[in-house]
Scaffold this active site. Structure first.
Site, PDB file in Angstrom:
ATOM      1  N   ASN A 118       0.835  -1.200   0.000  1.00 40.87           N
ATOM      2  CA  ASN A 118       0.000   0.000   0.000  1.00 40.87           C
ATOM      3  C   ASN A 118       0.868   1.247   0.000  1.00 40.87           C
ATOM      4  O   ASN A 118       1.975   1.264   0.529  1.00 40.87           O
ATOM      5  CB  ASN A 118      -0.959   0.006   1.199  1.00 40.87           C
ATOM      6  N   PHE A 122      -1.543   8.235   4.361  1.00 38.95           N
ATOM      7  CA  PHE A 122      -2.263   8.895   5.478  1.00 38.95           C
ATOM      8  C   PHE A 122      -3.500   9.646   4.988  1.00 38.95           C
ATOM      9  O   PHE A 122      -3.715  10.823   5.321  1.00 38.95           O
ATOM     10  CB  PHE A 122      -1.355   9.876   6.226  1.00 38.95           C
ATOM     11  N   SER A 187       6.114   5.166   8.521  1.00 42.34           N
ATOM     12  CA  SER A 187       5.406   4.851   7.282  1.00 42.34           C
ATOM     13  C   SER A 187       6.314   5.195   6.096  1.00 42.34           C
ATOM     14  O   SER A 187       6.926   6.263   6.075  1.00 42.34           O
ATOM     15  CB  SER A 187       4.118   5.654   7.172  1.00 42.34           C
ATOM     16  N   ASN A 189       5.277   5.937   3.215  1.00 43.53           N
ATOM     17  CA  ASN A 189       4.485   6.634   2.199  1.00 43.53           C
ATOM     18  C   ASN A 189       4.366   8.139   2.396  1.00 43.53           C
ATOM     19  O   ASN A 189       3.601   8.797   1.699  1.00 43.53           O
ATOM     20  CB  ASN A 189       3.089   6.004   2.113  1.00 43.53           C
ATOM     21  N   THR A 190       5.068   8.686   3.382  1.00 42.84           N
ATOM     22  CA  THR A 190       5.146  10.139   3.540  1.00 42.84           C
ATOM     23  C   THR A 190       6.611  10.507   3.372  1.00 42.84           C
ATOM     24  O   THR A 190       7.438  10.082   4.188  1.00 42.84           O
ATOM     25  CB  THR A 190       4.613  10.568   4.925  1.00 42.84           C
ATOM     26  N   LYS A 222       6.338   3.836  16.913  1.00 44.45           N
ATOM     27  CA  LYS A 222       6.178   2.756  15.922  1.00 44.45           C
ATOM     28  C   LYS A 222       7.359   2.772  14.968  1.00 44.45           C
ATOM     29  O   LYS A 222       7.653   3.802  14.362  1.00 44.45           O
ATOM     30  CB  LYS A 222       4.865   2.910  15.151  1.00 44.45           C
ATOM     31  N   ASN A 251       6.016  -1.453  11.362  1.00 49.96           N
ATOM     32  CA  ASN A 251       5.244  -0.919  10.246  1.00 49.96           C
ATOM     33  C   ASN A 251       5.489  -1.790   8.997  1.00 49.96           C
ATOM     34  O   ASN A 251       6.126  -2.844   9.094  1.00 49.96           O
ATOM     35  CB  ASN A 251       5.674   0.544   9.998  1.00 49.96           C
TER      36      ASN A 251
END
Ligand SMILES: Cc1cc2nc3c(=O)[nH]c(=O)nc-3n(C[C@H](O)[C@H](O)[C@H](O)COP(=O)(O)O)c2cc1C
Length: 362
Positions: A118, A122, A187, A189-190, A222, A251
């Site tokens: 994915n 966010f 994450s 994805n940022t 995390k 994560n």
């Protein structure tokens, strides 16, 4: 897998992954609106056993099996998760301002490998909306009797030097509504987010948050499974220095190990979760436990799909576990099956409680 899910899953998997997620959310939301149905679900899915009760960072968990961050980012289905047998839920990642996330498609299934990739980025309704929803739940007396964690992240457009201000703003807006808080700096994805896992940037975030928090709420960090061992050790040392309550490990990963080289979509950008992540996540849990013992509670997450996986994770040092991808592949009975399996395993191994079993392999 339940009989019903066995017949529904092939239909759901005909849909693009995020559409299936949205349809499932709508269906589960409709179920949540009907109190008798909710009660019937609870009767079927909640596993009550004194051996499964866990006390961790000052909170009481009815079972150690939680729903991981990202599934219910905006806290829309808390009573339903309770009815389906979860012992706690981590909502978020929430960012200070609402944001749409990355363009679709941004979620990809690998059914054979029981994995997902994915790059949601966010997508969430922002801190004020989350605050309003959690307040409404409380006012209506519908806040379920299990701990609710809130996972905090920075907005994509916040420049990196101002990231700490985002975490402070989130804490200030939500401090009275979460039972615990998770600082998400892991994450993939940022852009730039993972740089916050290290050195002075992490120290500044932990320091400022703890000063504001003054020990009122448990704060956890995390971490990514892609940290080198020395980076992980440094993060653990910082958590200890700043008296954090624990670590959520892990994560999603940027690795594609476990997905065949010729699988279409393997090269999609994003974080991979599910089965192929399990072994690395377990190693991270083990390493944290060896370094910190019981000074940090560990929430183990990554590729846990059945009670055997959860058991191994607890024996490696986790006090609590979470699932995300297994809920997609195993369906609504996933939490119930895990909790019931753990209860039986405890009894078979002669333990009267989860805490007696935690970290036993070390
Ligand atoms: C679609 C998707 C969205 C996610 N969103 C978030 C998120 O917003 N915040 C977060 O901390 N983790 C997020 N995660 C990571 C999960 O919480 C979890 O750490 C990871 O998926 C490993 O667990 P699993 O193998 O059981 O899925 C997301 C995972 C997936 C698959």
């Amino acid at each position: 897998m339940s009989v019903l899910w066995k017949s529904l899953r092939p239909l759901a998997f005909q849909l693009p992954p995020e559409t299936a997620h949205d349809v499932a959310f709508a269906g589960l939301g409709a179920a949540q609106a009907l109190p008798p149905l909710l009660r019937a679900l609870a009767g079927r899915f909640r596993v009550e056993a004194s051996s499964l009760r866990v006390r961790a960072f000052g909170l009481d968990f009815p079972t150690p099996v939680g729903l991981a961050a990202g599934f219910d980012k905006d806290a829309r289905l808390l009573p339903l998760w309770h009815a389906l047998g979860f012992g706690f839920v981590e909502v978020g990642t929430v960012t200070p301002l609402p944001q749409a996330g990355n363009p679709r498609p941004r979620l990809f299934r690998f059914v054979k490998q029981e994995a997902l990739i994915n790059r949601m980025g966010f997508n969430n309704g922002g801190a004020a909306a989350l605050r309003a929803r959690l307040l409404r739940l409380r006012e209506r007396g519908r806040r379920p009797a299990f701990p609710i964690g809130i996972n905090l992240g920075k907005n994509r457009l916040t420049p990196m030097p101002h990231a700490v201000a985002d975490y402070m703003a989130l804490y200030d807006t939500l401090k009275d509504l979460g039972d615990y808080f998770v600082i998400n700096v892991s994450s993939p994805n940022t852009p730039g987010l993972r740089q916050l896992q290290e050195g002075t940037r992490l120290a500044e975030i932990l320091d400022r948050l703890q000063q504001r928090n003054q020990g009122r709420r448990p704060l956890l960090l995390k971490v990514a499974p892609d940290l080198e061992d020395h980076q992980l050790d440094a993060a653990v040392a910082q958590c200890l220095d700043h008296r954090l309550a624990g670590i959520v490990a892990t994560n999603t990963t940027t690795s594609r190990e476990g997905i065949p080289a010729d699988a279409p979509r393997r090269t999609e950008e994003g974080g991979m979760s599910g089965r192929p992540l399990r072994v690395r996540a377990l190693d991270v849990v083990r390493r944290i436990h060896r370094a910190a013992g019981n000074r940090l509670a560990i929430v183990g997450v990554g590729g846990i799909a059945n009670a055997e996986d959860a058991w191994e994770c607890l024996r490696a040092g986790a006090t609590l576990v979470q699932i995300y991808t297994a809920f997609v592949y195993e369906g609504p009975a996933a939490a119930r099956n895990l909790a019931a399996g753990l209860r039986d395993r405890l009894a078979a191994e002669g333990f009267s409680s989860i805490s007696a079993a935690v970290g036993g392999e070390n």
